[in-house]
Design an enzyme around this catalytic site. Sequence first.
Site, PDB file in Angstrom:
ATOM      1  N   GLN A  84       3.983  -9.539   4.096  1.00 43.10           N
ATOM      2  CA  GLN A  84       2.593  -9.606   3.636  1.00 43.10           C
ATOM      3  C   GLN A  84       2.203 -10.988   3.114  1.00 43.10           C
ATOM      4  O   GLN A  84       1.030 -11.257   2.887  1.00 43.10           O
ATOM      5  CB  GLN A  84       2.341  -8.573   2.530  1.00 43.10           C
ATOM      6  CG  GLN A  84       2.358  -7.135   3.017  1.00 43.10           C
ATOM      7  CD  GLN A  84       2.030  -6.178   1.895  1.00 43.10           C
ATOM      8  OE1 GLN A  84       2.898  -5.829   1.098  1.00 43.10           O
ATOM      9  NE2 GLN A  84       0.779  -5.768   1.795  1.00 43.10           N
ATOM     10  N   GLY A 118       3.039  -3.034  -5.263  1.00 47.69           N
ATOM     11  CA  GLY A 118       4.167  -3.402  -4.421  1.00 47.69           C
ATOM     12  C   GLY A 118       3.741  -4.461  -3.431  1.00 47.69           C
ATOM     13  O   GLY A 118       2.543  -4.617  -3.151  1.00 47.69           O
ATOM     14  N   LEU A 149      -2.555  -3.877   0.141  1.00 44.45           N
ATOM     15  CA  LEU A 149      -3.184  -5.177  -0.136  1.00 44.45           C
ATOM     16  C   LEU A 149      -3.554  -5.899   1.151  1.00 44.45           C
ATOM     17  O   LEU A 149      -4.412  -6.774   1.139  1.00 44.45           O
ATOM     18  CB  LEU A 149      -2.240  -6.052  -0.980  1.00 44.45           C
ATOM     19  CG  LEU A 149      -1.979  -5.553  -2.406  1.00 44.45           C
ATOM     20  CD1 LEU A 149      -0.972  -6.458  -3.104  1.00 44.45           C
ATOM     21  CD2 LEU A 149      -3.274  -5.476  -3.205  1.00 44.45           C
ATOM     22  N   HIS A 185       6.466   2.811   1.418  1.00 46.68           N
ATOM     23  CA  HIS A 185       5.384   1.976   1.949  1.00 46.68           C
ATOM     24  C   HIS A 185       5.871   0.534   2.161  1.00 46.68           C
ATOM     25  O   HIS A 185       5.634  -0.066   3.213  1.00 46.68           O
ATOM     26  CB  HIS A 185       4.213   2.033   0.957  1.00 46.68           C
ATOM     27  CG  HIS A 185       3.036   1.170   1.309  1.00 46.68           C
ATOM     28  ND1 HIS A 185       1.789   1.693   1.592  1.00 46.68           N
ATOM     29  CD2 HIS A 185       2.906  -0.172   1.408  1.00 46.68           C
ATOM     30  CE1 HIS A 185       0.958   0.701   1.872  1.00 46.68           C
ATOM     31  NE2 HIS A 185       1.608  -0.448   1.751  1.00 46.68           N
ATOM     32  N   GLU A 186       6.579   0.002   1.153  1.00 52.90           N
ATOM     33  CA  GLU A 186       7.035  -1.396   1.243  1.00 52.90           C
ATOM     34  C   GLU A 186       8.122  -1.569   2.295  1.00 52.90           C
ATOM     35  O   GLU A 186       8.139  -2.563   3.029  1.00 52.90           O
ATOM     36  CB  GLU A 186       7.530  -1.899  -0.112  1.00 52.90           C
ATOM     37  CG  GLU A 186       6.495  -1.895  -1.228  1.00 52.90           C
ATOM     38  CD  GLU A 186       5.159  -2.492  -0.837  1.00 52.90           C
ATOM     39  OE1 GLU A 186       5.113  -3.405   0.009  1.00 52.90           O
ATOM     40  OE2 GLU A 186       4.132  -2.021  -1.358  1.00 52.90           O
TER      41      GLU A 186
HETATM   42 ZN    ZN Z   1       1.038  -2.437   2.077  1.00 56.24          ZN
END
Ligand code: ZN
Length: 178
Positions: free
Chosen positions: A51, A46, A98, A139-140
């Site tokens: 990000q 994801g 990430l 989470h996203e």
């Molecule tokens: Zn993340």
Amino acid sequence: MAILEIVLEGDPRLRQKATKIRQVDDSLRKLAQDMHETMLDAPGVGLAAPQVGVPRRLIVVHVPEGYEEEDAPGLTLTLVNPEIVKAQGRELGLEGCLSIPGWVGEVPRFDAVTVKALNLDNRDVRIKAHGYAARVLQHEIDHLDGILFVDRVEDKSTLQRVPEEPERHEEEARDSAA
Ligand code: ZN
């Protein structure tokens, strides 16, 4: 298509609240495509627009079939302005990110969620997910509000370093990073 640079923890762009997207246009579709490519390259399951340094409410998800859970269906999504409208259950599970490479920790999440969003055709969609896929969605969506998984780790002793793979092998590319 392009691989975008992933913003790392410590960068204030990860802590901003992302703004709602008013109109899905070609530049947003291009961004979504690049985010998919970046996520697959990382590899991750994801990715949220903040990000890659874009403060807008856009996420991409790609959970392969059977990933982390036997018999779980795969899930590939691009969601604009995603919002959790229904949630139930609670489950602890390991998460990585990430933007925080090399770390995992145990995070409590809803076991099942319904997410309302727009798709890239400007249409309303509702996604139901449970288990690992529901975890990735939560989470996203957190990223859109400047929240990182480490903020949600209740038992800090579960935060641990995982060795980073020096070489990526396709068949071993199974880091649960999102
Ligand atoms: Zn993340």
